[in-house]
Design an enzyme around this catalytic site. Structure first.
Site, PDB file in Angstrom:
ATOM      1  N   LYS A 153       0.834  -1.218   0.000  1.00  8.36           N
ATOM      2  CA  LYS A 153       0.000   0.000   0.000  1.00  8.36           C
ATOM      3  C   LYS A 153       0.864   1.262   0.000  1.00  8.36           C
ATOM      4  CE  LYS A 153      -1.477   1.448   4.243  1.00  8.36           C
ATOM      5  NZ  LYS A 153      -1.174   2.827   4.608  1.00  8.36           N
ATOM      6  N   ASN A 154       1.873   1.295   0.888  1.00  8.69           N
ATOM      7  CA  ASN A 154       2.644   2.528   1.044  1.00  8.69           C
ATOM      8  C   ASN A 154       3.624   2.776  -0.103  1.00  8.69           C
ATOM      9  OD1 ASN A 154       1.235   3.065   3.315  1.00  8.69           O
ATOM     10  ND2 ASN A 154       2.857   2.468   4.756  1.00  8.69           N
ATOM     11  N   ARG A 196      -8.050  -0.604   5.770  1.00 11.03           N
ATOM     12  CA  ARG A 196      -7.259   0.407   5.059  1.00 11.03           C
ATOM     13  C   ARG A 196      -5.911  -0.167   4.616  1.00 11.03           C
ATOM     14  NH1 ARG A 196      -6.011   5.095   8.467  1.00 11.03           N
ATOM     15  NH2 ARG A 196      -4.830   5.536   6.601  1.00 11.03           N
ATOM     16  N   CYS A 217      -3.525  12.417  13.583  1.00 18.60           N
ATOM     17  CA  CYS A 217      -4.253  11.152  13.568  1.00 18.60           C
ATOM     18  C   CYS A 217      -3.912  10.376  14.830  1.00 18.60           C
ATOM     19  CB  CYS A 217      -3.939  10.355  12.322  1.00 18.60           C
ATOM     20  SG  CYS A 217      -2.299   9.690  12.323  1.00 18.60           S
ATOM     21  N   ARG A 268       1.975  14.303  13.340  1.00 20.22           N
ATOM     22  CA  ARG A 268       2.304  14.111  11.931  1.00 20.22           C
ATOM     23  C   ARG A 268       2.392  15.424  11.136  1.00 20.22           C
ATOM     24  NH1 ARG A 268      -0.281   8.784   9.715  1.00 20.22           N
ATOM     25  NH2 ARG A 268       1.640   8.807   8.541  1.00 20.22           N
ATOM     26  N   ASP A 290       5.712   0.438  11.820  1.00 21.48           N
ATOM     27  CA  ASP A 290       4.450  -0.180  11.386  1.00 21.48           C
ATOM     28  C   ASP A 290       4.328  -1.641  11.827  1.00 21.48           C
ATOM     29  OD1 ASP A 290       3.759   2.195  10.250  1.00 21.48           O
ATOM     30  OD2 ASP A 290       4.174   1.610   8.183  1.00 21.48           O
TER      31      ASP A 290
HETATM   32  C1  EPZ Z   1       4.895   6.792   6.283  1.00 22.66           C
HETATM   33  O1  EPZ Z   1       4.211   7.874   6.886  1.00 22.66           O
HETATM   34  C2  EPZ Z   1       3.923   5.649   6.226  1.00 22.66           C
HETATM   35  N1  EPZ Z   1       2.783   6.058   5.428  1.00 22.66           N
HETATM   36  C3  EPZ Z   1       3.507   5.251   7.629  1.00 22.66           C
HETATM   37  O2  EPZ Z   1       2.682   4.096   7.538  1.00 22.66           O
HETATM   38  C4  EPZ Z   1       4.751   4.898   8.435  1.00 22.66           C
HETATM   39  O3  EPZ Z   1       4.381   4.638   9.765  1.00 22.66           O
HETATM   40  C5  EPZ Z   1       5.744   6.046   8.401  1.00 22.66           C
HETATM   41  O4  EPZ Z   1       6.037   6.419   7.026  1.00 22.66           O
HETATM   42  C6  EPZ Z   1       7.068   5.731   9.074  1.00 22.66           C
HETATM   43  O5  EPZ Z   1       7.655   4.636   8.473  1.00 22.66           O
HETATM   44  C7  EPZ Z   1       2.858   6.013   4.101  1.00 22.66           C
HETATM   45  O6  EPZ Z   1       3.870   5.681   3.519  1.00 22.66           O
HETATM   46  C8  EPZ Z   1       1.651   6.375   3.328  1.00 22.66           C
HETATM   47  P1  EPZ Z   1       7.237  10.032   8.073  1.00 22.66           P
HETATM   48  P2  EPZ Z   1       4.831   9.340   6.815  1.00 22.66           P
HETATM   49  O7  EPZ Z   1       7.069  11.344   7.377  1.00 22.66           O
HETATM   50  O8  EPZ Z   1       5.572   9.511   5.568  1.00 22.66           O
HETATM   51  C9  EPZ Z   1       8.239  13.192  11.477  1.00 22.66           C
HETATM   52  C10 EPZ Z   1       0.843   2.750   8.084  1.00 22.66           C
HETATM   53  O9  EPZ Z   1       0.440   2.211   9.138  1.00 22.66           O
HETATM   54  N2  EPZ Z   1       7.993  14.198  10.453  1.00 22.66           N
HETATM   55  O10 EPZ Z   1       8.296   9.133   7.588  1.00 22.66           O
HETATM   56  O11 EPZ Z   1       3.731  10.289   7.128  1.00 22.66           O
HETATM   57  C11 EPZ Z   1       6.992  12.407  11.843  1.00 22.66           C
HETATM   58  O12 EPZ Z   1       6.197  13.103  12.779  1.00 22.66           O
HETATM   59  C12 EPZ Z   1       1.362   4.151   8.080  1.00 22.66           C
HETATM   60  O13 EPZ Z   1       0.811   2.187   6.978  1.00 22.66           O
HETATM   61  C13 EPZ Z   1       8.289  15.516  10.717  1.00 22.66           C
HETATM   62  O14 EPZ Z   1       8.756  15.876  11.796  1.00 22.66           O
HETATM   63  O15 EPZ Z   1       5.827   9.285   8.037  1.00 22.66           O
HETATM   64  C14 EPZ Z   1       7.586  11.141  12.364  1.00 22.66           C
HETATM   65  O16 EPZ Z   1       8.017  11.332  13.663  1.00 22.66           O
HETATM   66  C15 EPZ Z   1       1.088   4.905   9.313  1.00 22.66           C
HETATM   67  N3  EPZ Z   1       8.033  16.440   9.748  1.00 22.66           N
HETATM   68  C16 EPZ Z   1       8.803  10.923  11.467  1.00 22.66           C
HETATM   69  O17 EPZ Z   1       9.112  12.221  10.943  1.00 22.66           O
HETATM   70  C17 EPZ Z   1       7.534  16.092   8.527  1.00 22.66           C
HETATM   71  O18 EPZ Z   1       7.360  16.982   7.684  1.00 22.66           O
HETATM   72  C18 EPZ Z   1       8.608   9.962  10.307  1.00 22.66           C
HETATM   73  O19 EPZ Z   1       7.403  10.290   9.612  1.00 22.66           O
HETATM   74  C19 EPZ Z   1       7.265  14.749   8.265  1.00 22.66           C
HETATM   75  C20 EPZ Z   1       7.500  13.810   9.246  1.00 22.66           C
END
Ligand code: EPZ
Length: 428
Positions: free
Chosen positions: A22-23, A406, A117, A122, A314
């Protein structure tokens, strides 16, 4: 609303295949905004989030169709629609991945901020930082990111730049995807330092290269992109879902079973394999298949989530369900989403002994869990409750399983095929 009823106590046994990731599929679908001509994607799972992305892309002038053979064909036809509305964005954060492509290809974007969420705040500051470095003008107005490329009216483009995309919790997966998709059509060279290395980002980079992009450093934290003028639609097979595969492996181990998962690439699941072995499971790795056997009660083990190739956040909740009945005390430290512990209270309702300590959970392994009505507020927490239900004595009813739907395609059928007693019911 549907619920899942699991009757615990059986050992999972047999062979099962994980579906497409999915991701990986979601950002690749967004990449169709960059292409001239149709994209034909294979191995895209039939999930609620995929359908939501199809609806979002339709709002942006991308027609998509699921063919009878399962292929997903997407083609950008109306380049004047640049509004990603709140009513769709609030249900799926990955919608943010349209921002980079819209700015790069159409020079304009109005994309609703997705909001927080169940797993935390996020933020999207890293997405904005990277896109601003490429010259995009971005404002937040009335809950929307309103952006344009420099000289959008005169057809000018984003321009390549060097940037550091690390945040307080390391790299960002969708942040890297977004900026990468913008950089491929920018003028000149872009260097993204502290890029996410996740297999899903690698898959996106590979499909962009097939489309005509020039990207070096795939799978490393430094991506170098030489901008090109045009990208074309291509066929692509999405990688298997390492998180679904991992969930099935953890379920196999937690039930003391013998499960072989196809579509489990060991290079994507190295950290999980290591942790499961440390806990005492027997793990054999083949090309894209992993077999797990766990005859005895597993041992406690400490787990820390980290960006790839570290242990994936995850799979943290699923691993916690397994460790809830392991022998000894395990510490699970969450270094990606420090508040991603909503499942603790529900697991404790089933008899687990888990205490949250800041961004860590202290798991005192108990000998047994007992079935209960439970509910989860996010996708992976729901998967953890299914695993807990498989281990527990008696019946567990998991409500609100739209979260599960989802991210897992017909998980009840896959688990039932491995011998689980699990069924979907309609809840009033
Ligand atoms: C992706 O989310 C995945 N979603 C998530 O999967 C997964 O948990 C996550 O990566 C981490 O591996 C998709 O790919 C669609 P991040 P993403 O930006 O990209 C911080 C699932 O269950 N951050 O890598 O939104 C953030 O708060 C889902 O399938 C900032 O500070 O996650 C977190 O602490 C849930 N500023 C860390 O970075 C930003 O602008 C990593 O988040 C962006 C993120």
């Amino acid at each position: 609303m549907d619920a899942m009823v699991v009757t615990g106590g059986c050992r999972l046994q047999g062979r099962v295949r994980a579906g497409g990731a999915k991701n990986a599929a979601l950002p690749i679908m967004a990449a169709s905004l960059l292409a001239d001509g149709p994209m034909c994607l294979k191995n895209v799972p039939d999930l609620a989030d995929i359908r939501t992305m199809m609806r979002l892309l339709a709002k942006l002038g991308v027609e998509s169709e699921r063919r009878p053979n399962g292929d997903l064909v997407l083609e950008s036809r109306n380049a004047r629609r640049n509004l990603a509305p709140y009513d769709i964005m609030r249900t799926m954060r990955a919608g943010i991945c349209v921002l980079g492509p819209l700015l790069a290809r159409r020079g304009r974007a109005e994309v609703s901020l997705p909001g927080g969420c169940a797993i935390g705040d996020r933020p999207v500051d890293l997405h904005l930082k990277g896109l601003r470095a490429l010259g995009a003008r971005l404002d937040i107005r009335h809950g929307y990111i309103v952006g344009s490329a420099p000289g959008a009216r005169t057809g000018k483009r984003l321009r390549g730049a060097e940037m550091y995309l690390g945040g307080p919790f390391g790299s960002s997966v969708t942040g890297t995807a977004n900026v990468l998709m913008a950089a491929v059509l920018a003028k000149g060279q872009t260097v993204i330092e502290c890029a996410a290395c996740e297999p899903e980002v690698q898959d996106l980079a590979r499909v962009l290269i097939k489309m005509g992009a020039k990207i070096h450093g795939i799978g490393s934290p430094c991506l170098v992109v030489e901008g090109v003028d045009r990208l074309v639609g291509v066929p692509h097979t999405v990688i298997p879902d390492r998180i679904e595969a991992g969930t099935l492996l953890v379920a196999g181990a937690a039930t003391g079973g013998d499960v072989t998962v196809e579509g489990a690439r060991s290079s994507d699941l190295f950290a999980l394999v290591h942790v499961l072995r440390e806990a005492g499971a027997r793990v054999e790795r083949f090309d894209d298949t992993i077999r797990i056997r766990a005859r005895r009660r597993l041992k406690s083990v400490d787990v820390t989530t980290l960006p790839f190739p570290g242990f994936p956040t995850d799979l943290q909740a699923q691993m916690m369900a397994l460790l809830a009945v392991a022998d000894g005390i395990s510490i699970i430290t969450e270094k990606i989403f420090p508040d991603r512990f909503m499942h603790i209270a529900e697991l404790n309702r089933m008899g687990a002994r888990i205490r949250k300590e800041g961004n860590a959970a202290v798991v005192h392994g108990t000998r047994r869990l007992s079935g209960a009505p439970v509910m989860a507020g996010d996708l992976r927490a729901s998967a953890a409750l299914v695993i807990a239900g498989l281990i527990a004595e008696g019946k567990t009813t998991i409500s609100r399983i739209y979260h599960l739907d989802r991210g897992y395609e017909r998980i009840e059928r896959k688990l039932a095929a491995l011998g689980a007693t699990i069924k979907r019911i309609k809840e009033r």
